[in-house]
Structures are given as structure tokens and as C-alpha cells.
Design a protein around this motif. Structure first.
Motif, PDB file in Angstrom:
ATOM      1  N   VAL A 175       0.962  -1.106   0.081  1.00  0.00           N
ATOM      2  CA  VAL A 175       0.009  -0.195   0.184  1.00  0.00           C
ATOM      3  C   VAL A 175       1.094   1.555   0.403  1.00  0.00           C
ATOM      4  O   VAL A 175       0.677   2.222  -0.857  1.00  0.00           O
ATOM      5  N   LEU A 176       1.979   1.300   0.777  1.00  0.00           N
ATOM      6  CA  LEU A 176       2.479   2.076   0.539  1.00  0.00           C
ATOM      7  C   LEU A 176       3.332   2.918  -0.404  1.00  0.00           C
ATOM      8  O   LEU A 176       4.057   3.249  -0.811  1.00  0.00           O
ATOM      9  N   ILE A 177       3.902   1.658  -1.177  1.00  0.00           N
ATOM     10  CA  ILE A 177       4.734   1.880  -2.892  1.00  0.00           C
ATOM     11  C   ILE A 177       3.996   2.266  -3.492  1.00  0.00           C
ATOM     12  O   ILE A 177       4.296   3.477  -4.153  1.00  0.00           O
ATOM     13  N   LEU A 178       2.161   1.904  -3.634  1.00  0.00           N
ATOM     14  CA  LEU A 178       0.620   1.945  -4.130  1.00  0.00           C
ATOM     15  C   LEU A 178       1.064   3.580  -4.145  1.00  0.00           C
ATOM     16  O   LEU A 178       0.905   3.862  -5.798  1.00  0.00           O
ATOM     17  N   GLY A 179       1.053   4.338  -3.299  1.00  0.00           N
ATOM     18  CA  GLY A 179       0.975   5.533  -2.322  1.00  0.00           C
ATOM     19  C   GLY A 179       1.689   6.147  -3.191  1.00  0.00           C
ATOM     20  O   GLY A 179       1.693   7.303  -3.565  1.00  0.00           O
ATOM     21  N   SER A 180       3.366   5.787  -2.549  1.00  0.00           N
ATOM     22  CA  SER A 180       4.121   7.058  -3.666  1.00  0.00           C
ATOM     23  C   SER A 180       4.570   6.623  -4.483  1.00  0.00           C
ATOM     24  O   SER A 180       4.679   8.233  -5.081  1.00  0.00           O
ATOM     25  N   TYR A 181       4.181   5.905  -5.890  1.00  0.00           N
ATOM     26  CA  TYR A 181       3.674   5.953  -6.948  1.00  0.00           C
ATOM     27  C   TYR A 181       2.585   6.567  -7.131  1.00  0.00           C
ATOM     28  O   TYR A 181       2.830   7.162  -8.928  1.00  0.00           O
ATOM     29  N   ALA A 182       1.439   6.958  -6.373  1.00  0.00           N
ATOM     30  CA  ALA A 182       0.358   7.554  -7.348  1.00  0.00           C
ATOM     31  C   ALA A 182       1.281   9.090  -7.226  1.00  0.00           C
ATOM     32  O   ALA A 182       0.651   9.957  -7.851  1.00  0.00           O
ATOM     33  N   GLN A 183       1.898   9.448  -6.264  1.00  0.00           N
ATOM     34  CA  GLN A 183       2.496  10.284  -5.783  1.00  0.00           C
ATOM     35  C   GLN A 183       2.897  10.951  -6.969  1.00  0.00           C
ATOM     36  O   GLN A 183       2.801  11.958  -7.813  1.00  0.00           O
ATOM     37  N   ILE A 184       4.637   9.784  -7.434  1.00  0.00           N
ATOM     38  CA  ILE A 184       4.690  10.192  -8.434  1.00  0.00           C
ATOM     39  C   ILE A 184       4.013  10.757  -9.536  1.00  0.00           C
ATOM     40  O   ILE A 184       4.776  10.763 -10.538  1.00  0.00           O
ATOM     41  N   ALA A 185       3.134   9.810  -9.833  1.00  0.00           N
ATOM     42  CA  ALA A 185       2.822   9.588 -11.468  1.00  0.00           C
ATOM     43  C   ALA A 185       2.044  11.110 -11.516  1.00  0.00           C
ATOM     44  O   ALA A 185       2.294  11.742 -12.705  1.00  0.00           O
ATOM     45  N   ARG A 186       1.133  11.520 -10.474  1.00  0.00           N
ATOM     46  CA  ARG A 186       0.807  13.095 -10.265  1.00  0.00           C
ATOM     47  C   ARG A 186       1.724  13.854 -10.605  1.00  0.00           C
ATOM     48  O   ARG A 186       1.397  14.797 -11.547  1.00  0.00           O
ATOM     49  N   ALA A 187       3.512  14.203 -10.278  1.00  0.00           N
ATOM     50  CA  ALA A 187       4.366  15.051 -10.281  1.00  0.00           C
ATOM     51  C   ALA A 187       4.886  14.897 -11.273  1.00  0.00           C
ATOM     52  O   ALA A 187       5.222  16.106 -12.442  1.00  0.00           O
ATOM     53  N   VAL A 188       4.768  13.719 -12.295  1.00  0.00           N
ATOM     54  CA  VAL A 188       5.282  13.831 -13.440  1.00  0.00           C
ATOM     55  C   VAL A 188       5.162  13.777 -14.403  1.00  0.00           C
ATOM     56  O   VAL A 188       5.208  14.480 -16.126  1.00  0.00           O
ATOM     57  N   LEU A 189       3.201  13.813 -14.336  1.00  0.00           N
ATOM     58  CA  LEU A 189       2.235  13.940 -15.484  1.00  0.00           C
ATOM     59  C   LEU A 189       2.171  16.255 -15.373  1.00  0.00           C
ATOM     60  O   LEU A 189       1.788  16.643 -16.550  1.00  0.00           O
ATOM     61  N   LYS A 190       3.152  16.896 -14.876  1.00  0.00           N
ATOM     62  CA  LYS A 190       3.182  18.293 -14.700  1.00  0.00           C
ATOM     63  C   LYS A 190       4.139  17.949 -15.408  1.00  0.00           C
ATOM     64  O   LYS A 190       3.937  20.122 -15.761  1.00  0.00           O
ATOM     65  N   VAL A 191       5.102  17.356 -15.446  1.00  0.00           N
ATOM     66  CA  VAL A 191       6.721  18.293 -16.079  1.00  0.00           C
ATOM     67  C   VAL A 191       5.996  18.426 -17.559  1.00  0.00           C
ATOM     68  O   VAL A 191       5.439  17.974 -18.741  1.00  0.00           O
ATOM     69  N   LYS A 192       6.623  19.501 -18.114  1.00  0.00           N
ATOM     70  CA  LYS A 192       6.204  19.648 -19.251  1.00  0.00           C
ATOM     71  C   LYS A 192       7.121  18.945 -20.335  1.00  0.00           C
ATOM     72  O   LYS A 192       7.371  19.004 -21.572  1.00  0.00           O
TER      73      LYS A 192
END
Length: 313
Positions: A213-230
Motif C-alpha cells: 500500500v505504501l509503495i502504491l501510494g508513493s507511485y500515485a504521488q510520483i505519477a501526479r508529479a510526472v504528469l505536470k512535467v512539461k
């Protein structure tokens, strides 16, 4: 045979049935497993050596990857030699003490890997979501502390489960597996051990489900941050690095959840043996490939080391 006819204490030794039910597969399995085991040793040893030899790989990511590679070396070696001997037909027995020791080592290494994967997810989270503070967050002392805590956590979790398990009276001496695996061992319990097994299940949930669960939560945050990268190149690099880690996570946790988090009554020993082949042999062999195939740093370090070897020759 009636359960009462068995010794209800602890047998002096066990017979590992292995794959004797499929004699036509044993030669094929022996050759295939020996080949995969050789690749596992070569690949993970290479990762550890490169991480030590090349200064460019002296980073938190490769420090934890070296820990993972060392874990995989020990993890697969705790079972595969026994399996090869079993397949060769030389000896299918293992002492009670040897079985408990093997189970403790295997569970400790598997539990440690669960925690190391969480730490690696945190490292990727810090690198992607907190890039300006990454070097401050992932200080070498913190990295060493996280690695030590992961190893100690794995050892303690395994000790808790083993200490509960050895109190169970056992009936029979045949283990329908190629090594001393927890679900198969529990099936030999003579009496109703529901309370003990419930405690062991909680320990497995803590070490398997919570980290997942902790890993999935970390990668959910990572995915959100990556999608903001132009930058397209930046997104591709981030997804490539994190994607390889996620693939390792799914391979490891998928088989672990199947084996350790399903009810004892629904566990299939025949299916379990083939699933165990996957997480004891295939996953440790694939990890170095997954992490290095698209990794320019590791490829560069490898060519640099090979170049040195050629020059010195």
C-alpha cells in the motif's frame, strides 16, 4: 491413515516431494533452473560490483539496488541448491532443524525485500517530487539507517513467525514442495491452530500488504508529479526509471500475496510449487535485467569496466 497414527510432536526429518509427481519434467527443470540460477548469480553480482566500482553509481538509488541484488542472491541460494539436489534424485530429505532454519532464512530475506522495495519507492518519490531537496533528504546516513532497519525488520518478522510456528504439533513427514515453505508446513499441523495461524497471518499482512500500500501510494504521488512535467524527455526518463521499479514490485508482490495472504484451505500445493519457482528463481533473475536494460548509467559503468579490462589486458 488416521491422524492419530502419526507422531504428534515433531518429526526428525521431512521428505521434500518436489516435482517427483512429474518425473518427465525433472531433467528439463534441472537444466532450466541451473541455467536461470547461473544468470541470477551473474546478473546480481554484476550489479553489486558496478555499484562499488563506478563513482557515478554512488547514489542512494544504486545503494538500495545493491542491497536488493545481494538479497536476491541470498534469497535464491537459500532454496535453489536444495531443489537441484532434489531434482537430481540424490537426496529428498531434510532434517527438522534444517527445515526450520531454511524457512527462517527464506522468510527473513523475503520480508527484508518487502521493506527494501518500500525504501526504493521512497527514494524515487524524493527524487521526482522533491528534486531540489533530494540530496538533503536522502543523506548517506539516512540511506544506511533505512537499509539497516529493513534488514532488522525482516529478521524480526521472520523470527516472530517461526517462534509461533515451532510450537505447533505436526503429523506426518512429507512436504509437498521443493523447500520448506510456510503454507505447506502449516498443513502438517495436527491440531486446530487457528489462533496461532491468525497471529502469523497478521505478521504477514504487516510485512506484505502494508508495504504494498505504501509503495502504491508513493507511485500515485510520483505519477501526479510526472504528469505536470512539461518536458517530454523528462517525463519519459521519470516513467522509465519508476516503471522498472514498479514492474519488480508487481512481480514480487503478486506472487507473495498469492502464497502468503490466501486462506490455508484454498492453497493448492501443486500450483504453489510452480508459483514458488517464479518468485525464487525467475524474479531474482529478471531484476538485474529490468533495472539495467534501459539504464544508461549502468550500461556506461559496464562498458567502462569492460574497457578497463580490455586496456589492462
Amino acid at each position: 491413515m488416521a491422524m492419530g497414527n502419526y507422531n504428534s510432536t515433531s518429526p526428525e526429518s521431512f521428505i521434500l516431494v518436489g516435482f517427483s509427481d512429474w518425473p518427465q519434467l525433472q531433467v528439463f527443470l534441472f537444466v532450466t533452473i541451473l541455467f536461470f540460477y547461473s544468470l541470477t548469480i551473474f546478473g546480481n553480482t554484476t550489479i553489486i560490483a558496478l555499484a562499488r566500482l563506478d563513482l557515478r553509481l554512488h547514489t542512494p538509488m544504486y545503494f538500495f539496488l545493491s542491497n536488493l541484488s545481494f538479497l536476491d542472491l541470498c534469497y535464491t541460494t537459500s532454496t535453489v541448491p536444495q531443489l537441484l539436489i532434489n531434482l537430481h534424485g540424490l537426496d529428498r530429505t531434510i532434517s527438522y532443524g534444517g527445515c526450520v532454519a531454511q524457512l527462517y532464512i527464506f522468510l527473513a530475506l523475503g520480508s527484508t525485500e518487502c521493506l527494501i522495495l518500500v525504501v526504493m519507492a521512497f527514494d524515487r518519490y524524493a527524487a521526482v517530487c522533491r528534486p531540489l531537496h533530494y540530496t538533503t533528504i536522502m543523506h548517506p546516513l539516512l540511506c544506511q539507517a533505512l537499509a539497516i532497519v529493513s534488514w532488522m525488520g525482516g529478521l524480526v518478522n521472520s523470527l516472530i513467525q517461526i517462534s509461533l510456528m515451532v510450537t505447533m504439533p505436526l503429523c506426518g513427514h512429507q512436504l509437498n514442495h521443493f523447500f520448506c515453505e510456510m503454507p505447506v508446513f502449516l498443513k502438517l499441523a495436527c491440531e486446530d491452530t487457528g489462533g496461532t495461524e491468525a497471529k502469523m497471518f497478521v505478521a504477514r499482512v504487516v510485512i506484505v500488504a502494508v508495504p504494498a500500500v505504501l509503495i502504491l501510494g508513493s507511485y500515485a504521488q510520483i505519477a501526479r508529479a510526472v504528469l505536470k512535467v512539461k518536458s517530454t524527455a523528462g517525463r519519459r526518463k521519470a516513467f522509465g526509471t519508476c516503471g522498472s521499479h514498479l514492474l519488480v514490485v508487481f512481480l514480487f508482490y503478486g506472487s507473495a500475496i498469492y502464497t502468503y495472504l490466501q486462506p490455508k484451505g484454498s492453497y493448492s500445493e501443486s500450483e504453489g510449487k510452480f508459483v514458488a519457482l517464479f518468485y525464487t528463481i525467475i524474479t531474482p533473475m529478471l531484476n538485474p535485467l529490468i533495472y539495467t536494460l534501459r539504464n544508461k548509467d549502468v550500461k556506461g559503468a559496464l562498458w567502462k569496466v569492460l574497457g578497463r579490462g580490455t586496456d589492462s589486458g
